[in-house]
Scaffold this motif. Structure first.
Motif, PDB file in Angstrom:
ATOM      1  N   UNK A   3     -39.850  47.744   5.058  1.00  0.00           N
ATOM      2  CA  UNK A   3     -40.190  49.135   5.407  1.00  0.00           C
ATOM      3  C   UNK A   3     -40.492  49.930   4.132  1.00  0.00           C
ATOM      4  N   UNK A   4     -39.642  49.753   3.128  1.00  0.00           N
ATOM      5  CA  UNK A   4     -39.833  50.474   1.869  1.00  0.00           C
ATOM      6  C   UNK A   4     -41.173  50.120   1.233  1.00  0.00           C
ATOM      7  N   UNK A   5     -41.585  48.840   1.339  1.00  0.00           N
ATOM      8  CA  UNK A   5     -42.867  48.416   0.779  1.00  0.00           C
ATOM      9  C   UNK A   5     -44.033  49.144   1.443  1.00  0.00           C
ATOM     10  N   UNK A   6     -43.886  49.467   2.718  1.00  0.00           N
ATOM     11  CA  UNK A   6     -44.945  50.195   3.417  1.00  0.00           C
ATOM     12  C   UNK A   6     -44.995  51.663   2.994  1.00  0.00           C
ATOM     13  N   UNK A   7     -43.851  52.194   2.612  1.00  0.00           N
ATOM     14  CA  UNK A   7     -43.776  53.623   2.307  1.00  0.00           C
ATOM     15  C   UNK A   7     -44.176  53.944   0.871  1.00  0.00           C
ATOM     16  N   UNK A   8     -43.872  53.069  -0.050  1.00  0.00           N
ATOM     17  CA  UNK A   8     -44.109  53.384  -1.461  1.00  0.00           C
ATOM     18  C   UNK A   8     -45.575  53.595  -1.798  1.00  0.00           C
TER      19      UNK A   8
ATOM     20  N   UNK B 106     -38.976  46.877  16.283  1.00  0.00           N
ATOM     21  CA  UNK B 106     -39.844  47.406  15.224  1.00  0.00           C
ATOM     22  C   UNK B 106     -39.608  48.885  15.015  1.00  0.00           C
ATOM     23  N   UNK B 107     -38.323  49.266  14.985  1.00  0.00           N
ATOM     24  CA  UNK B 107     -37.961  50.683  14.937  1.00  0.00           C
ATOM     25  C   UNK B 107     -36.830  50.893  13.926  1.00  0.00           C
ATOM     26  N   UNK B 108     -36.403  52.145  13.791  1.00  0.00           N
ATOM     27  CA  UNK B 108     -35.231  52.516  12.990  1.00  0.00           C
ATOM     28  C   UNK B 108     -34.514  53.657  13.709  1.00  0.00           C
ATOM     29  N   UNK B 109     -33.271  53.844  13.352  1.00  0.00           N
ATOM     30  CA  UNK B 109     -32.579  55.081  13.732  1.00  0.00           C
ATOM     31  C   UNK B 109     -32.866  56.086  12.629  1.00  0.00           C
TER      32      UNK B 109
ATOM     33  N   UNK C  47     -33.653  62.229   4.321  1.00  0.00           N
ATOM     34  CA  UNK C  47     -33.795  61.377   5.502  1.00  0.00           C
ATOM     35  C   UNK C  47     -33.088  60.032   5.278  1.00  0.00           C
ATOM     36  N   UNK C  48     -32.577  59.505   6.371  1.00  0.00           N
ATOM     37  CA  UNK C  48     -32.020  58.151   6.355  1.00  0.00           C
ATOM     38  C   UNK C  48     -32.700  57.337   7.442  1.00  0.00           C
ATOM     39  N   UNK C  49     -32.974  56.082   7.135  1.00  0.00           N
ATOM     40  CA  UNK C  49     -33.474  55.134   8.132  1.00  0.00           C
ATOM     41  C   UNK C  49     -32.443  54.021   8.248  1.00  0.00           C
ATOM     42  N   UNK C  50     -31.855  53.898   9.425  1.00  0.00           N
ATOM     43  CA  UNK C  50     -30.786  52.925   9.669  1.00  0.00           C
ATOM     44  C   UNK C  50     -31.333  51.835  10.578  1.00  0.00           C
TER      45      UNK C  50
ATOM     46  N   UNK D 105     -39.960  54.383  16.633  1.00  0.00           N
ATOM     47  CA  UNK D 105     -40.902  53.369  16.140  1.00  0.00           C
ATOM     48  C   UNK D 105     -41.163  53.565  14.651  1.00  0.00           C
ATOM     49  N   UNK D 106     -41.301  52.452  13.959  1.00  0.00           N
ATOM     50  CA  UNK D 106     -41.405  52.491  12.509  1.00  0.00           C
ATOM     51  C   UNK D 106     -42.559  53.372  12.038  1.00  0.00           C
ATOM     52  N   UNK D 107     -43.702  53.237  12.675  1.00  0.00           N
ATOM     53  CA  UNK D 107     -44.865  54.026  12.269  1.00  0.00           C
ATOM     54  C   UNK D 107     -44.589  55.516  12.409  1.00  0.00           C
ATOM     55  N   UNK D 108     -43.923  55.902  13.492  1.00  0.00           N
ATOM     56  CA  UNK D 108     -43.595  57.317  13.703  1.00  0.00           C
ATOM     57  C   UNK D 108     -42.588  57.811  12.669  1.00  0.00           C
ATOM     58  N   UNK D 109     -41.598  56.981  12.343  1.00  0.00           N
ATOM     59  CA  UNK D 109     -40.588  57.372  11.364  1.00  0.00           C
ATOM     60  C   UNK D 109     -41.218  57.631  10.002  1.00  0.00           C
ATOM     61  N   UNK D 110     -42.117  56.737   9.596  1.00  0.00           N
ATOM     62  CA  UNK D 110     -42.790  56.915   8.312  1.00  0.00           C
ATOM     63  C   UNK D 110     -43.639  58.173   8.325  1.00  0.00           C
ATOM     64  N   UNK D 111     -44.301  58.434   9.456  1.00  0.00           N
ATOM     65  CA  UNK D 111     -45.141  59.624   9.562  1.00  0.00           C
ATOM     66  C   UNK D 111     -44.304  60.904   9.479  1.00  0.00           C
ATOM     67  N   UNK D 112     -43.107  60.885  10.051  1.00  0.00           N
ATOM     68  CA  UNK D 112     -42.233  62.062   9.949  1.00  0.00           C
ATOM     69  C   UNK D 112     -41.946  62.401   8.489  1.00  0.00           C
ATOM     70  N   UNK D 113     -41.651  61.386   7.715  1.00  0.00           N
ATOM     71  CA  UNK D 113     -41.356  61.612   6.297  1.00  0.00           C
ATOM     72  C   UNK D 113     -42.596  62.092   5.571  1.00  0.00           C
ATOM     73  N   UNK D 114     -43.715  61.398   5.788  1.00  0.00           N
ATOM     74  CA  UNK D 114     -44.952  61.764   5.085  1.00  0.00           C
ATOM     75  C   UNK D 114     -45.353  63.195   5.397  1.00  0.00           C
TER      76      UNK D 114
END
Length: 660
Positions: free
Chosen positions: A580-585, A626-629, A614-617, A642-651
């Motif tokens: 997940x971190x590799x996708x975000x960096x 394919x999700x996180x808390x 933010x925390x992703x658990x 969903x992972x894509x939505x979580x990343x979008x929230x941060x971005x």
């Protein structure tokens, strides 16, 4: 029979009243207990002051700035009386009001301890309950010297009467002109205690609603380290118990937000002894914040038409003679360095070098405004007693800019700079501010330039400030030696005021006597430009210190050193979060994976203590889906995002600069 006419002022309205000879100021305000002193013809007077024909009188409320000063000065007298009741050998220094409180200095054989402050507070309450009257009397120097023969520091102040006493608050006690003593008179009409003071004071000690002694500390007499060290007791006094409690809460909150403590706890910066006092080093997390600030302000300067330049840290001493800094600001500069037999100085400001860039070739009016900007590292020889964390340092970087304009362009350029400054402060979450206009004191010789130049420059700054609609507060005598300035005073999250950005109008450095800066006007003549100094952050270090305290270390996502803490529930879930971190960096997001042996709840707690936005658990179910808390800093949590939505929230949060 009424035989006097006075003007009673209330809320800006004047009402003429007829009163009898001998009328005291208190009689005009007998039905308003909030009035504690009167302003008579512009001067503060005790309510016992006898009015004269033609006087203009205004009641001063206890919760006003002047009312606070009178309340606190009166409380300082009560404290001094209590100290001498309990410690008869204590000799009196001075006891002025200060911001949010007061202090009094004492010469005592043994320093005060906290238990002493408890006893002094108890005695003060008894004095207040007694309702002693503050009674003013005029005396002569000779009589005062006799009466105060056992008070050596008061004797010294009498010798300084006439203006030289204006040191560390001494003028509050004496001042020029007639000499006055205030007696604390008990109910029997007997003097319980006296002090040399110009006043004014409250009518009685019963008008002190709420106070508290805060601490004691050593202080040199009249602020001079060559003098004897006295014991200073600090206290605070307010118009109500509720106001006192609110103030004490603000102090507690300020301690919780102290950037020095948070800087250590969040691993942002430190001050190694091996480097020296007032010289910070930024750790990786602090470096992230510093870089974000620099990247932001560099981009904004370029957008606002500035050109980026760079100048060295030292220069030949003569440069600072030319600019006027050594003659007028020499005590703020470090001593000379010997380089090849010549004296060099660490620069305390960038403007002289920017002037040399301007002067490097002929300039045309078509180039103006010419705007130069740099992150200039400067060094100030601050006294060790005033160095304080990041907010008062000896080495710092200024986002320093100088605009070279025609005199006609100056108002628009100042307006442009002020808009720039206010927009920057808002982007960093500071949106409650007022302006302060610093002008010269014509009676002092630290200011250079003609009266006409000062008048023009001051009027330009004042007109621009007034056009903003913001509150404008005068600061007489606070100008730089070369011209007036306007500073933006910003209030932080708990209402404290910080001086932030400054804009200064300089007609001196471009002059023929200094750098002889010129431009060719449209008629072919050579004219002198106006130079406008501006620093948006002021200094990056100080601004960061203010931000740490404003946000209590909980930076908005775009500034946070770590934006996302990824927390695996068990060791087997760590690889998933690393992916997940590799996708975000690549999106520029700052992510860390906590793969320690700690339990999940402790990892969450650690992230909260580090104030990560933010925390992703992730656990088995999250990986399967394919999700996180997704957990927010305030404790809210959405499961199965969903992972894509979580990343979008941060971005989205980072890009929008929202204050999560």
């Amino acid at each position: 029979m009424s035989d006097l006419k006075i003007a009673l002022v209330h809320a800006g309205e004047r009402e003429v009243r007829e009163v009898t000879t001998g009328t005291k100021a208190w009689e005009l305000f007998a039905e308003d207990p909030a009035v504690v002193v009167a302003r008579v013809n512009g001067d503060l007077k005790d309510l016992a002051h006898e009015l004269a024909d033609g006087d203009e009188v205004e009641g001063v409320l206890i919760d006003s700035p002047d009312g606070h000063d009178v309340l606190r000065h009166s409380t300082a007298h009560v404290m001094a009386q209590a100290v001498q009741d309990l410690f008869p050998d204590a000799r009196l220094g001075i006891g002025p009001p200060v911001v949010d409180g007061f202090y009094y200095d004492f010469d005592v054989e043994t320093p005060f301890v906290p238990e002493d402050l408890v006893k002094i507070e108890s005695r003060m309450r008894k004095i207040i309950k007694e309702g002693q009257k503050f009674s003013r009397r005029v005396t002569s120097d000779a009589d005062a010297l006799t009466e105060l023969a056992d008070e050596p520091y008061k004797i010294e102040l009498i010798g300084l009467k006439g203006g030289a006493a204006d040191t560390e608050g001494a003028a509050v006690e004496v001042g020029a002109g007639e000499l006055t003593i205030y007696d604390n008179v008990d109910r029997k009409g007997e003097t319980a205690w006296s002090d040399l003071c110009r006043g004014p004071h409250l009518p009685t000690t019963k008008r002190i609603p709420a106070f508290k002694l805060m601490r004691s500390a050593a202080a040199y007499w009249r602020g001079d380290e060559k003098n004897k060290q006295l014991q200073r007791i600090y206290g605070t006094a307010w118009e109500s118990k509720e106001a006192l409690e609110a103030h004490l809460h603000r102090i507690e909150e300020a301690e919780r937000r102290d950037h020095r403590k948070l800087g250590r706890d969040l691993d942002l910066f430190s001050f190694p002894d091996e480097i020296g006092s007032g010289l910070p080093v930024f750790h990786p997390k602090g470096g992230v914040i510093k870089r974000e600030m620099e990247d932001y302000v560099r981009r904004r300067h370029i957008e606002e038409g500035f050109e980026y330049v760079g100048t060295p840290h030292i220069a030949k001493e003569g440069l600072f003679h030319t600019s006027g800094h050594l003659p007028y600001y020499g005590e703020g500069m470090f001593p000379a360095l010997d380089v090849d037999g010549m004296d060099y100085r660490l620069k305390a400001m960038n403007c002289p070098m920017h002037n040399l860039i301007y002067r490097s070739r002929q300039r045309s009016y078509r180039e103006l405004p010419l705007r130069l900007f740099e992150f200039g590292s400067v060094y100030r020889h601050e006294k060790s007693g005033v160095v304080h964390g990041l907010t008062r340092v000896r080495g710092f970087a200024q986002d320093d800019s100088h605009s070279y304009v025609t005199a006609e362009q100056a108002p628009d350029e100042i307006r442009h700079l002020l808009d720039f400054v206010l927009g920057l402060l808002r982007d960093f979450g500071l949106d409650d501010f007022y302006l302060e206009l610093s002008t010269r004191d014509a009676s002092k010789d630290k200011f250079i330039g003609s009266d006409e130049d000062w008048e023009v420059a001051t009027k330009v700054l004042e007109d621009v400030c007034l056009s903003t609609g913001l509150e404008l507060v005068p600061d007489p005598g606070g100008a730089a030696y070369y011209g007036p300035k306007v500073s933006v005073q910003a209030r932080d999250a708990i209402g404290r005021t910080w001086q932030m950005s400054t804009i200064q109008y300089d007609f001196n450095q471009p002059s023929a006597e200094r750098f002889a800066l010129e431009y060719v006007a449209n008629d072919g003549s050579r004219q002198q430009p106006v130079m406008i100094h501006s620093a948006k952050f002021g200094s990056i270090e100080r601004f960061m210190g203010v931000l740490v305290e404003h946000y209590a270390g909980a930076f908005p996502p775009w500034l946070a050193p770590v934006q996302v803490q990824a927390i695996p529930i068990a060791e087997r879930h760590a690889d998933y979060l690393y992916e997940v971190a590799k996708q975000m960096k690549p999106l520029g997001l700052r992510v860390e994976v906590d793969d320690s042996d700690d339990r999940m709840q402790k990892k969450i707690r650690n992230a909260q203590l580090q104030k990560v936005p933010f925390m992703m658990i992730a656990g088995d179910d999250d990986i399967a889906a394919g999700a996180v808390s997704f957990r927010y800093r305030d404790g809210r949590q959405d499961n199965g995002v969903p992972l894509e939505e979580a990343i979008e929230r941060v971005r989205a949060a980072v890009e929008s600069r929202e204050q999560v």
